[in-house]
Design an enzyme around this catalytic site. Structure first.
Site, PDB file in Angstrom:
ATOM      1  N   PRO A  29       0.857  -1.184  -0.066  1.00  0.00           N
ATOM      2  CA  PRO A  29       0.007  -0.121  -0.002  1.00  0.00           C
ATOM      3  C   PRO A  29       0.804   1.320   0.084  1.00  0.00           C
ATOM      4  CG  PRO A  29      -0.125  -1.140   2.245  1.00  0.00           C
ATOM      5  CD  PRO A  29       0.643  -2.247   1.073  1.00  0.00           C
ATOM      6  N   ASN A  30       0.211   2.157  -0.797  1.00  0.00           N
ATOM      7  CA  ASN A  30       0.814   3.588  -0.961  1.00  0.00           C
ATOM      8  C   ASN A  30       1.943   3.571  -1.805  1.00  0.00           C
ATOM      9  OD1 ASN A  30      -1.459   4.763   0.744  1.00  0.00           O
ATOM     10  ND2 ASN A  30      -0.343   3.819   2.380  1.00  0.00           N
TER      11      ASN A  30
ATOM     12  N   ARG B  98       5.191  11.064  -2.450  1.00  0.00           N
ATOM     13  CA  ARG B  98       4.681  10.907  -1.047  1.00  0.00           C
ATOM     14  C   ARG B  98       5.944  10.793  -0.192  1.00  0.00           C
ATOM     15  NH1 ARG B  98       4.849   4.831   1.365  1.00  0.00           N
ATOM     16  NH2 ARG B  98       3.834   5.206   3.281  1.00  0.00           N
TER      17      ARG B  98
ATOM     18  N   TYR C  28      10.906   8.966   1.868  1.00  0.00           N
ATOM     19  CA  TYR C  28      11.080   7.868   0.635  1.00  0.00           C
ATOM     20  C   TYR C  28      11.674   8.237  -0.557  1.00  0.00           C
ATOM     21  CZ  TYR C  28       7.407   5.732   3.896  1.00  0.00           C
ATOM     22  OH  TYR C  28       6.988   5.378   4.740  1.00  0.00           O
TER      23      TYR C  28
ATOM     24  N   ASN D  44       8.139  -5.479  -0.637  1.00  0.00           N
ATOM     25  CA  ASN D  44       8.102  -4.155   0.322  1.00  0.00           C
ATOM     26  C   ASN D  44       6.517  -4.393   0.468  1.00  0.00           C
ATOM     27  OD1 ASN D  44       7.802  -1.802   1.794  1.00  0.00           O
ATOM     28  ND2 ASN D  44       8.913  -0.542  -0.037  1.00  0.00           N
TER      29      ASN D  44
ATOM     30  N   ALA E 185       3.030  -0.633   5.120  1.00  0.00           N
ATOM     31  CA  ALA E 185       2.574  -0.572   6.568  1.00  0.00           C
ATOM     32  C   ALA E 185       2.019  -2.080   6.918  1.00  0.00           C
ATOM     33  CB  ALA E 185       1.327   0.415   6.455  1.00  0.00           C
TER      34      ALA E 185
ATOM     35  N   GLU F 290      12.607  -9.362   2.233  1.00  0.00           N
ATOM     36  CA  GLU F 290      11.947  -8.266   2.708  1.00  0.00           C
ATOM     37  C   GLU F 290      12.671  -6.765   2.591  1.00  0.00           C
ATOM     38  OE1 GLU F 290      11.277  -8.224   6.996  1.00  0.00           O
ATOM     39  OE2 GLU F 290      10.181  -6.269   6.912  1.00  0.00           O
TER      40      GLU F 290
ATOM     41  N   HIS G 252      12.553  -2.391   2.388  1.00  0.00           N
ATOM     42  CA  HIS G 252      11.912  -1.100   2.890  1.00  0.00           C
ATOM     43  C   HIS G 252      12.874  -0.118   2.212  1.00  0.00           C
ATOM     44  CE1 HIS G 252       9.037  -3.281   5.207  1.00  0.00           C
ATOM     45  NE2 HIS G 252      10.058  -3.775   5.835  1.00  0.00           N
TER      46      HIS G 252
ATOM     47  N   ARG H 260      12.956   4.655  12.736  1.00  0.00           N
ATOM     48  CA  ARG H 260      11.599   5.530  12.829  1.00  0.00           C
ATOM     49  C   ARG H 260      10.637   5.181  14.108  1.00  0.00           C
ATOM     50  NH1 ARG H 260       8.896   5.003   7.157  1.00  0.00           N
ATOM     51  NH2 ARG H 260       7.838   6.701   7.846  1.00  0.00           N
TER      52      ARG H 260
HETATM   53  C1  DHK Z   1       6.863   1.694   3.496  1.00  0.00           C
HETATM   54  C2  DHK Z   1       5.862   2.177   3.798  1.00  0.00           C
HETATM   55  O1  DHK Z   1       4.470   2.514   3.304  1.00  0.00           O
HETATM   56  C3  DHK Z   1       5.773   2.060   5.540  1.00  0.00           C
HETATM   57  O2  DHK Z   1       4.485   2.016   5.712  1.00  0.00           O
HETATM   58  C4  DHK Z   1       6.989   1.118   5.996  1.00  0.00           C
HETATM   59  C5  DHK Z   1       7.950   1.150   4.010  1.00  0.00           C
HETATM   60  C6  DHK Z   1       8.200   1.545   5.727  1.00  0.00           C
HETATM   61  C7  DHK Z   1       9.236   1.621   3.240  1.00  0.00           C
HETATM   62  O3  DHK Z   1      10.348   2.228   3.817  1.00  0.00           O
HETATM   63  O4  DHK Z   1       9.609   1.455   2.154  1.00  0.00           O
HETATM   64  O5  DHK Z   1       6.766   1.230   7.476  1.00  0.00           O
END
Ligand code: DHK
Length: 152
Positions: free
Chosen positions: A10-11, A18, A23, A74, A77, A98, A100, A107
């Protein structure tokens, strides 16, 4: 040719716009290009997917069995909340790394816990999009040395 599934939760479709201070400015299309290039260097192909929906991510993990030799995930959340994703990974028995973009351990405390980590070969975080390339490299090495081994 060996195929990997690169799966984004998600996202992550909003990457580039974002919270760039967290990020970065790299878009998901840029991440895809990085993954394609890294996979090519290792003689592999990729399928690249993103979903904002937990069930859709679970379906893609199930479908990876017998289709893809490894997964880079990835989970966004869902990393910190989803027993269902953890169970899907255990059930699929496909080696998974995994990833990120951010360093989740630097964080908020709620991001320190990962439901993915116990069922992953390993975790890479804090290196932005480079982490995806590192994960592909790690999977290539894992598959070269232990092609039938799914638990590390
Ligand atoms: C991406 C997200 O959307 C967060 O919810 C995670 C992760 C971290 C990232 O760092 O890629 O906590």
């Amino acid at each position: 040719m060996t195929s990997l599934l690169i799966l984004n939760g998600p996202n992550l479709n909003l990457l580039g716009t974002r919270q760039p201070e967290v990020y970065g400015r790299t878009t998901l299309a840029d991440v895809r290009a990085i993954c394609e290039a890294e996979a090519r260097d290792h003689g592999m192909t990729i399928a690249f997917e993103q979903s904002n929906h937990e069930g859709a991510l679970i379906d893609l993990i199930h479908a990876a069995r017998g289709t893809h030799a490894g997964i880079v995930l990835n989970a966004g959340a869902y990393t910190h909340t989803s027993v269902a994703l953890m169970d899907a990974i255990s059930s699929a028995s496909v080696p998974l790394v995994e990833v990120h973009l951010s360093n989740i351990h630097a964080r908020e405390a709620f991001r320190h816990r990962s439901f993915i980590a116990p069922v992953a070969l390993g975790q890479i975080c804090g290196f932005g999009a480079t982490g995806y390339a590192l994960a592909i490299r790690a999977l290539a090495a894992h598959l070269a040395h232990e092609p039938g081994d799914t638990d590390g």
